[in-house]
Design an enzyme around this catalytic site. Structure first.
Site, short mmCIF file in Angstrom:
data_model
loop_
_atom_site.label_atom_id
_atom_site.label_comp_id
_atom_site.label_asym_id
_atom_site.label_seq_id
_atom_site.Cartn_x
_atom_site.Cartn_y
_atom_site.Cartn_z
CG ASP A 192 36.45 35.59 43.39
OD1 ASP A 192 35.41 35.79 42.74
OD2 ASP A 192 37.58 35.67 42.89
CG HIS A 239 39.92 44.41 33.86
ND1 HIS A 239 41.21 44.14 34.26
CD2 HIS A 239 39.31 43.19 33.82
CE1 HIS A 239 41.38 42.85 34.45
NE2 HIS A 239 40.23 42.25 34.19
#
Length: 338
Positions: A192, A239
């Site tokens: 991340d 998304h």
């Protein structure tokens, strides 16, 4: 799907529903549930503790009592058993972080019409913000949600024989933690943004898994991914980006897996008509407000993306989840196979 039967009363209830929302947000932001979980207090006593105006606080407490989140007896207020569990910061089941994340989104939602007219976001992308308060609410809010859902998902996914998991966009690493707890021979890497590292490493250490779960700082949209994994987990990652970017990320993820590797995607999944379920449809608007190209995707779109990235045997796992969420799986072909 059965459509809601609308009346003027239900329409106005929907229109004014944010009043209750803002009342909850104010209670969490002021942290009034934590002292009330310890002992009953009058509005004046609590106002002294919180450095608030006593009249304003009494009005807020009465509204929270009307909502059933506070108990009032003889001018004394106390947290209910429910709010003591989920709204007191001393509780391990505290949900205040995700509630504060929702609070930070309110301003953007009030400008939804602008986003629809322009097709452009009206707020910063929260996952990429470097503002400490909103970023902490986002990351720990994702932790709140994942801690509720992961115990339902992880036992239903067979990772027997697999050794190394890539938790792509894993935030605090909640799923990596649960997968490793459930599979004692599994190690994991959270991949991340650099701003996520401290949250992830602190969370992993709290669960005693620092020797099995590492962290690689990378922007998965731009940077190369680490390699040598036999399973990849992408939870609510796609998304936030557009279809072309999804295709690139999935191709990189498939390349990071060994032949026979398993790729798993959790998303809020729209029906192929894209007009249901309700939550993924509303969540798509949330992505319009905060990202350049993000959106909810249909099951057919997700299947096609995975197949185009090179995965085979694409299927939706039979796991029942709230809010229209689903887990989609695919396999990296063995060398020489299709």
């Amino acid at each position: 799907m059965e459509l809601k039967e609308w009346t003027p009363a239900t329409l106005l209830e929907l229109s004014g529903g944010y009043w209750s929302t803002c009342t909850l947000h104010a209670g969490v932001k002021l942290n009034l549930f934590t002292p009330l979980a310890s002992a009953p207090m009058s509005a004046a006593e609590l106002a002294g503790t919180l450095d608030c105006d006593a009249r304003g606080l009494a009005m807020l407490l009465d509204a929270l009592a009307a909502l059933g989140l506070v108990e009032k007896k003889d001018r004394q207020y106390a947290a209910t058993p429910f709010s003591s569990t989920f709204l007191s910061r001393t509780s391990p089941e505290y949900l205040g972080h995700i509630i504060m994340h929702h609070h930070h989104l309110v301003g953007g939602w009030s400008r939804l019409d602008q986003a629809v007219k322009s097709g452009q976001p009206v707020r910063e992308r929260v996952s990429h913000e470097d503002v400490e308060s909103s970023r902490e609410s986002f990351l720990m809010g994702m932790f709140n949600l994942a801690m509720m859902i992961a115990p339902r998902i992880v036992p239903q996914i067979d990772l027997q024989g697999r050794r190394r998991l890539l938790d792509l966009g894993g935030g605090p690493g909640t799923y990596a933690i649960h997968f490793c707890h459930h599979n004692p021979r599994l190690d994991a890497v959270i991949c991340d943004l650099p701003t996520t590292r401290s949250f992830a490493e602190e969370t992993v250490a709290r669960f005693g898994l620092s020797d099995r779960i590492g962290f690689v700082a990378a922007d998965f949209e731009q940077d190369d991914l680490p390699e040598g994994f036999d399973v990849a987990w992408l939870s609510h990652v796609l998304h936030g980006i557009g279809p072309n970017a999804c295709g690139r990320v999935l191709k990189k993820t498939v390349s990071a897996l060994e032949p026979g590797g398993l790729i798993l995607i959790q998303e809020f999944v729209l029906d192929d008509k894209r007009d249901a379920p309700v939550f993924p449809a509303l969540f798509s608007l949330n992505m319009l407000l905060g990202t350049p190209e993000g959106q909810s995707y249909s099951q057919g779109e997700l299947f096609a993306m995975l197949e185009h990235a090179g995965a085979t045997g694409v299927r939706r796992l039979p796991i029942e989840l709230p809010n229209g969420a689903g887990v989609i799986a695919g396999t990296v072909p063995e060398k020489g196979g299709r």
